[in-house]
Design a protein around this motif. Structure first.
Motif, mmCIF file in Angstrom:
data_model
loop_
_atom_site.group_PDB
_atom_site.id
_atom_site.type_symbol
_atom_site.label_atom_id
_atom_site.label_comp_id
_atom_site.label_asym_id
_atom_site.label_seq_id
_atom_site.Cartn_x
_atom_site.Cartn_y
_atom_site.Cartn_z
ATOM 1 N N MET A 1 0.833 -1.197 0.000
ATOM 2 C CA MET A 1 0.000 0.000 0.000
ATOM 3 C C MET A 1 0.870 1.250 0.000
ATOM 4 O O MET A 1 0.634 2.194 -0.760
ATOM 5 C CB MET A 1 -0.912 0.011 1.223
ATOM 6 N N ILE A 2 1.902 1.272 0.833
ATOM 7 C CA ILE A 2 2.782 2.430 0.910
ATOM 8 C C ILE A 2 3.519 2.644 -0.397
ATOM 9 O O ILE A 2 3.614 3.756 -0.898
ATOM 10 C CB ILE A 2 3.776 2.292 2.089
ATOM 11 N N SER A 3 4.035 1.585 -0.994
ATOM 12 C CA SER A 3 4.772 1.749 -2.251
ATOM 13 C C SER A 3 3.840 2.174 -3.375
ATOM 14 O O SER A 3 4.240 2.898 -4.272
ATOM 15 C CB SER A 3 5.534 0.476 -2.613
ATOM 16 N N GLY A 4 2.578 1.753 -3.329
ATOM 17 C CA GLY A 4 1.612 2.196 -4.333
ATOM 18 C C GLY A 4 1.369 3.685 -4.234
ATOM 19 O O GLY A 4 1.229 4.381 -5.229
ATOM 20 N N CYS A 5 1.318 4.203 -3.018
ATOM 21 C CA CYS A 5 1.131 5.637 -2.812
ATOM 22 C C CYS A 5 2.361 6.405 -3.265
ATOM 23 O O CYS A 5 2.273 7.532 -3.704
ATOM 24 C CB CYS A 5 0.879 5.937 -1.332
ATOM 25 N N THR A 6 3.530 5.789 -3.107
ATOM 26 C CA THR A 6 4.781 6.466 -3.411
ATOM 27 C C THR A 6 4.972 6.660 -4.899
ATOM 28 O O THR A 6 5.317 7.738 -5.352
ATOM 29 C CB THR A 6 5.971 5.675 -2.843
ATOM 30 N N THR A 7 4.787 5.635 -5.661
ATOM 31 C CA THR A 7 5.102 5.733 -7.083
ATOM 32 C C THR A 7 3.932 5.352 -7.974
ATOM 33 O O THR A 7 4.093 5.322 -9.184
ATOM 34 C CB THR A 7 6.307 4.840 -7.432
ATOM 35 N N GLY A 8 2.801 5.070 -7.402
ATOM 36 C CA GLY A 8 1.647 4.708 -8.209
ATOM 37 C C GLY A 8 1.114 5.914 -8.950
ATOM 38 O O GLY A 8 1.378 7.058 -8.604
ATOM 39 N N LYS A 9 0.357 5.633 -10.002
ATOM 40 C CA LYS A 9 -0.290 6.708 -10.743
ATOM 41 C C LYS A 9 -1.555 6.167 -11.394
ATOM 42 O O LYS A 9 -1.645 4.976 -11.691
ATOM 43 C CB LYS A 9 0.646 7.330 -11.774
ATOM 44 N N PRO A 10 -2.539 7.031 -11.582
ATOM 45 C CA PRO A 10 -3.761 6.585 -12.247
ATOM 46 C C PRO A 10 -3.487 6.177 -13.691
ATOM 47 O O PRO A 10 -2.569 6.694 -14.335
ATOM 48 C CB PRO A 10 -4.656 7.824 -12.208
ATOM 49 N N GLY B 1 3.647 10.237 -0.964
ATOM 50 C CA GLY B 1 2.572 10.082 -1.927
ATOM 51 C C GLY B 1 3.017 10.646 -3.266
ATOM 52 O O GLY B 1 3.810 11.590 -3.330
ATOM 53 N N SER B 2 2.518 10.069 -4.330
ATOM 54 C CA SER B 2 2.863 10.531 -5.677
ATOM 55 C C SER B 2 2.384 11.949 -5.924
ATOM 56 O O SER B 2 1.332 12.367 -5.435
ATOM 57 C CB SER B 2 2.224 9.621 -6.731
ATOM 58 N N TYR B 3 3.171 12.682 -6.692
ATOM 59 C CA TYR B 3 2.848 14.040 -7.132
ATOM 60 C C TYR B 3 3.189 14.063 -8.616
ATOM 61 O O TYR B 3 4.359 14.112 -8.984
ATOM 62 C CB TYR B 3 3.693 15.058 -6.348
ATOM 63 N N ILE B 4 2.161 13.977 -9.443
ATOM 64 C CA ILE B 4 2.357 13.806 -10.875
ATOM 65 C C ILE B 4 1.826 15.031 -11.621
ATOM 66 O O ILE B 4 0.621 15.289 -11.622
ATOM 67 C CB ILE B 4 1.631 12.542 -11.385
ATOM 68 N N ILE B 5 2.718 15.771 -12.231
ATOM 69 C CA ILE B 5 2.330 16.923 -13.045
ATOM 70 C C ILE B 5 2.054 16.372 -14.439
ATOM 71 O O ILE B 5 2.965 15.935 -15.129
ATOM 72 C CB ILE B 5 3.447 17.975 -13.086
ATOM 73 N N PHE B 6 0.784 16.373 -14.844
ATOM 74 C CA PHE B 6 0.493 15.796 -16.161
ATOM 75 C C PHE B 6 -0.018 16.800 -17.178
ATOM 76 O O PHE B 6 -0.264 16.448 -18.335
ATOM 77 C CB PHE B 6 -0.381 14.542 -16.065
ATOM 78 N N ALA B 7 -0.083 18.045 -16.785
ATOM 79 C CA ALA B 7 -0.292 19.134 -17.742
ATOM 80 C C ALA B 7 0.354 20.365 -17.129
ATOM 81 O O ALA B 7 0.238 20.612 -15.930
ATOM 82 C CB ALA B 7 -1.777 19.373 -17.993
#
Length: 174
Positions: free
Chosen positions: A16-25, A114-120
């Motif tokens: 669960m923790i690793s999914g939050c770290t590098t996971g993305k939708p 937690g992941s922080y993904i800039i996608f635009a």
């Protein structure tokens, strides 16, 4: 049996923790050609999906600066009108991959990221669309307190195409 339960719980928590770290939708890809120096500074929250740690907050900002160890200092701040108080959280961000990819992990709670993904991201770094590890977290950020209706519509369209429920957006007062 007890040892098995402990093992299972440990593996589940780690997953669960690793999914939050590098996971993305699905359908969300971080931008490339990211320049952290242009991203630093203050951003205003234009819209967000509701979540507990910002619930009830207006005048929300996120301010980014470089730490000496090349991590990114993060200060999130907002005003809670219910209790008439400012709330602030300080954390740090690190790159998940290379520094030129808008894919970071952010921690406000010790070793938990937690992941922080800039996608635009606008070419002039004036506005950004940011997600976390699943479809429950999404922010529209901008350098100014307002963005044009055209840009807002564009970001809502991108978010909806990626699978986010944009009807649930909250638009905090700035």
């Amino acid at each position: 049996m007890l040892a098995y339960i402990k093992w299972f719980c440990s593996i589940s928590l780690l997953s669960m923790i690793s999914g939050c770290t590098t996971g993305k939708p699905n359908n969300v890809e971080p931008i490339t050609n990211f320049d952290v120096n242009r991203y630093l500074g203050q951003w205003y929250e234009i819209a967000r999906l509701d979540h507990s740690f910002e619930r009830g907050l207006d005048q929300v900002t996120a301010t980014y600066s470089l730490n000496t160890d090349k991590t990114i200092n993060v200060i999130n701040r907002g005003f809670n009108s219910a209790n008439q108080q400012w709330q602030q959280a300080q954390g740090k961000a690190k790159y998940v991959k290379q520094p030129n990819i808008g894919y970071l992990k952010v921690s406000f709670f010790g070793p938990f990221y937690g992941s922080y993904i800039i996608f635009a991201l606008e070419k002039d770094y004036s506005a950004a669309l940011v997600s976390s590890y699943n479809y429950d977290y999404l922010w529209i950020l901008a350098r100014e307190k307002n963005i044009s209706p055209k840009l807002l519509t564009h970001y809502l369209t991108l978010a909806k195409q990626a699978g986010f429920d944009t009807d649930k957006f909250i638009y905090p007062q700035q």
